[in-house]
Design an enzyme around this catalytic site. Structure first.
Site, short mmCIF file in Angstrom:
data_model
loop_
_atom_site.label_atom_id
_atom_site.label_comp_id
_atom_site.label_asym_id
_atom_site.label_seq_id
_atom_site.Cartn_x
_atom_site.Cartn_y
_atom_site.Cartn_z
N LYS A 77 1.04 -1.00 0.16
CA LYS A 77 0.19 0.71 0.38
C LYS A 77 0.99 1.60 0.12
O LYS A 77 1.90 1.27 0.72
CB LYS A 77 -0.95 -0.40 1.17
CG LYS A 77 -0.02 -0.01 2.66
CD LYS A 77 0.60 1.46 3.15
CE LYS A 77 1.35 0.96 4.21
NZ LYS A 77 1.74 2.36 4.54
N ASP A 107 -0.98 -1.60 10.45
CA ASP A 107 -1.88 -1.77 9.48
C ASP A 107 -2.34 -2.51 8.74
O ASP A 107 -2.79 -2.94 7.87
CB ASP A 107 -0.02 -1.22 8.63
CG ASP A 107 0.43 0.09 8.68
OD1 ASP A 107 1.11 0.60 7.72
OD2 ASP A 107 -0.71 1.28 8.24
C1 LIG Z 1 2.92 4.97 9.58
C2 LIG Z 1 2.51 3.64 8.98
O1 LIG Z 1 2.94 2.57 7.74
C3 LIG Z 1 1.11 4.77 8.00
O2 LIG Z 1 0.39 3.04 8.22
C4 LIG Z 1 1.40 2.56 10.22
O3 LIG Z 1 0.34 3.32 10.50
C5 LIG Z 1 2.11 2.02 10.96
O4 LIG Z 1 1.87 0.33 11.41
P1 LIG Z 1 2.86 -0.21 11.55
O5 LIG Z 1 3.99 -0.73 10.69
O6 LIG Z 1 1.75 -1.74 11.60
O7 LIG Z 1 3.17 -0.21 12.62
P2 LIG Z 1 3.14 -1.22 13.85
O8 LIG Z 1 4.21 -2.56 13.50
O9 LIG Z 1 1.91 -1.84 15.07
O10 LIG Z 1 3.59 0.05 15.53
C6 LIG Z 1 4.78 0.40 15.27
C7 LIG Z 1 5.31 1.02 16.48
O11 LIG Z 1 5.18 2.30 15.89
C8 LIG Z 1 3.99 3.66 16.82
N1 LIG Z 1 2.39 3.55 16.04
C9 LIG Z 1 1.88 3.02 14.76
C10 LIG Z 1 0.46 2.65 14.94
C11 LIG Z 1 0.54 4.27 14.71
N2 LIG Z 1 -1.19 4.65 14.52
N3 LIG Z 1 1.23 4.75 16.24
C12 LIG Z 1 2.23 4.15 16.35
O12 LIG Z 1 2.75 5.20 17.99
C13 LIG Z 1 3.76 2.30 17.85
O13 LIG Z 1 5.39 3.14 18.67
C14 LIG Z 1 4.51 1.03 17.33
O14 LIG Z 1 4.89 -0.15 18.64
N1 LIG Z 2 6.33 -11.39 6.56
C1 LIG Z 2 7.00 -10.39 7.12
N2 LIG Z 2 7.45 -9.04 5.74
C2 LIG Z 2 8.15 -8.28 5.93
N3 LIG Z 2 8.84 -7.73 7.67
C3 LIG Z 2 8.00 -8.64 8.38
C4 LIG Z 2 7.39 -9.98 8.53
N4 LIG Z 2 6.88 -10.50 9.29
C5 LIG Z 2 7.39 -9.86 10.50
N5 LIG Z 2 7.88 -9.00 9.72
C6 LIG Z 2 8.91 -7.40 10.53
O1 LIG Z 2 7.99 -6.03 10.18
C7 LIG Z 2 8.61 -5.40 10.46
C8 LIG Z 2 7.99 -4.33 8.90
O2 LIG Z 2 7.80 -4.92 7.99
P1 LIG Z 2 7.31 -3.87 6.93
O3 LIG Z 2 8.07 -2.61 7.37
O4 LIG Z 2 7.23 -4.62 5.77
O5 LIG Z 2 5.82 -4.11 7.21
P2 LIG Z 2 4.93 -2.58 8.08
O6 LIG Z 2 5.49 -2.30 9.16
O7 LIG Z 2 3.52 -3.33 7.53
O8 LIG Z 2 4.92 -1.59 7.32
P3 LIG Z 2 5.11 -0.66 7.29
O9 LIG Z 2 6.94 -0.08 6.63
O10 LIG Z 2 4.07 0.49 6.64
O11 LIG Z 2 4.90 -0.28 8.49
C9 LIG Z 2 9.86 -5.82 9.51
O12 LIG Z 2 11.17 -5.01 9.96
C10 LIG Z 2 10.31 -6.76 10.09
O13 LIG Z 2 11.06 -7.77 10.91
#
Ligand SMILES: C[C@](O)(CO)[C@H](O)COP(=O)(O)OP(=O)(O)OC[C@H]1O[C@@H](n2ccc(N)nc2=O)[C@H](O)[C@@H]1O
Ligand SMILES: Nc1ncnc2c1ncn2[C@@H]1O[C@H](COP(=O)(O)OP(=O)(O)OP(=O)(O)O)[C@@H](O)[C@H]1O
Length: 274
Positions: free
Chosen positions: A8, A136
């Protein structure tokens, strides 16, 4: 059974307020794009282990149990009977890119297991499981353009089609920690809602559609800012970092010739948008 989790991009990303639980409420538009992993699950003949995980393509850090496709299987198994499985995951979506790759794999695993083992889960139930594994993840269950609020798990459908436009996606070899990116943000309410902005032609998004992560991430990684400038120099009608980075995308009315020669050794893909 095989499925193809897609990535996305975020069209605008406003961090609105910090919540008591440490997460942030945000406003963004999630838009699915044709950049995909491949995920295959087969029933395991032997019952020596609950699952095996085989990852090919882009290398992933962390142990198998940390992989979001395994977390999805383990979470569903708490409530539903499922046999041992072999999981084959081909990673093509760059990680740490703001493209939702891990989250998409997670949601598509939930949809695949629901179908393969006839769990009879509704879309809402699958969204509930997905939301427990990442902010996400729930978006990828329905996987349609939406205006998202909350932590990124409350959706309002929007009428938006970028059909006929071309997307150029560039991901430099820079890992941006989502958690760290949020730590540098001062939350604020946007002047104009993204729902209003996307009702306008793409040509006028440039001055109003913002990704609040850009200021702090660009300060730390000027190379990412330079990619956004280059996309505009190539004629993008709109360009932005996606999510918390490090990928940057440009939206064009025409395809760009030899675009991958313009961005050195960055991961670079061009796709026509739906
Ligand atoms: C920034 C975005 O990529 C926008 O699409 C998402 O909100 C991030 O979603 P994501 O990667 O799935 O994030 P998660 O893996 O759930 O969270 C990673 C860390 O980002 C921070 N986090 C995430 C989402 C959110 N709405 N607020 C936060 O503060 C938190 O510290 C969390 O521990
Ligand atoms: N199947 C998977 N593919 C990619 N990353 C993964 C997976 N499972 C766990 N992870 C962990 O999740 C972390 C975030 O992965 P990625 O950034 O691809 O996903 P996301 O958090 O959904 O995306 P975004 O970059 O939008 O936050 C990676 O650094 C990796 O360590």
């Amino acid at each position: 059974m095989i499925t193809f989790p897609n990535a996305k991009i975020n069209l605008g990303l406003n961090i609105v307020e910090k919540r008591a639980d440490g997460y942030h409420n945000l406003e963004t538009i999630f838009y699915p794009i044709h950049l995909q992993d491949a995920l295959e699950v087969t029933r395991r003949e032997k019952d020596d282990t609950p699952y095996t995980l085989h990852v090919k393509g882009t290398a992933l850090e962390g142990a198998p149990e940390d992989n979001l496709v395994v977390k999805a299987y383990e979470l569903l198994k708490k409530d539903h009977e499922m046999p041992p499985i072999d999981i084959h995951l081909f990673k093509h979506i760059p990680t740490g890119a703001g493209l939702g790759g891990g989250s998409s794999d997670c949601a598509f695993m939930i949809k695949l297991l629901n179908e393969k083992f006839r769990l009879n889960l509704s879309l809402e139930e699958m969204e509930g499981y997905a939301a427990r594994l990442g902010a996400d993840c729930a978006f990828f269950i329905r996987n349609q353009p939406v205006f998202a609020t909350g932590i990124g798990n409350i959706f309002e459908p929007i009428r938006l089609s970028l059909s006929g436009c071309y997307l150029v996606l560039v991901k430099p070899d820079i890992f941006v920690s989502t958690r760290e990116a949020f730590a540098h943000i001062t939350p604020h309410k946007p002047e104009v809602s993204l729902k209003e902005i996307v009702r306008q032609p793409v040509e006028i998004w440039k001055d109003s559609m913002k990704n609040d992560f850009e200021d702090s991430v660009f300060l730390q990684h000027p190379e990412i800012a330079a990619i956004k400038d280059e996309l505009y120099d190539l004629g993008a009608v709109f360009a932005s970092m996606s999510g918390s980075g490090s990928s940057v995308y440009g939206i064009f009315r025409q395809p760009i010739e030899n675009v991958d020669e313009k961005f050195g050794d960055c991961f670079c893909r061009q796709r026509e948008l739906d």
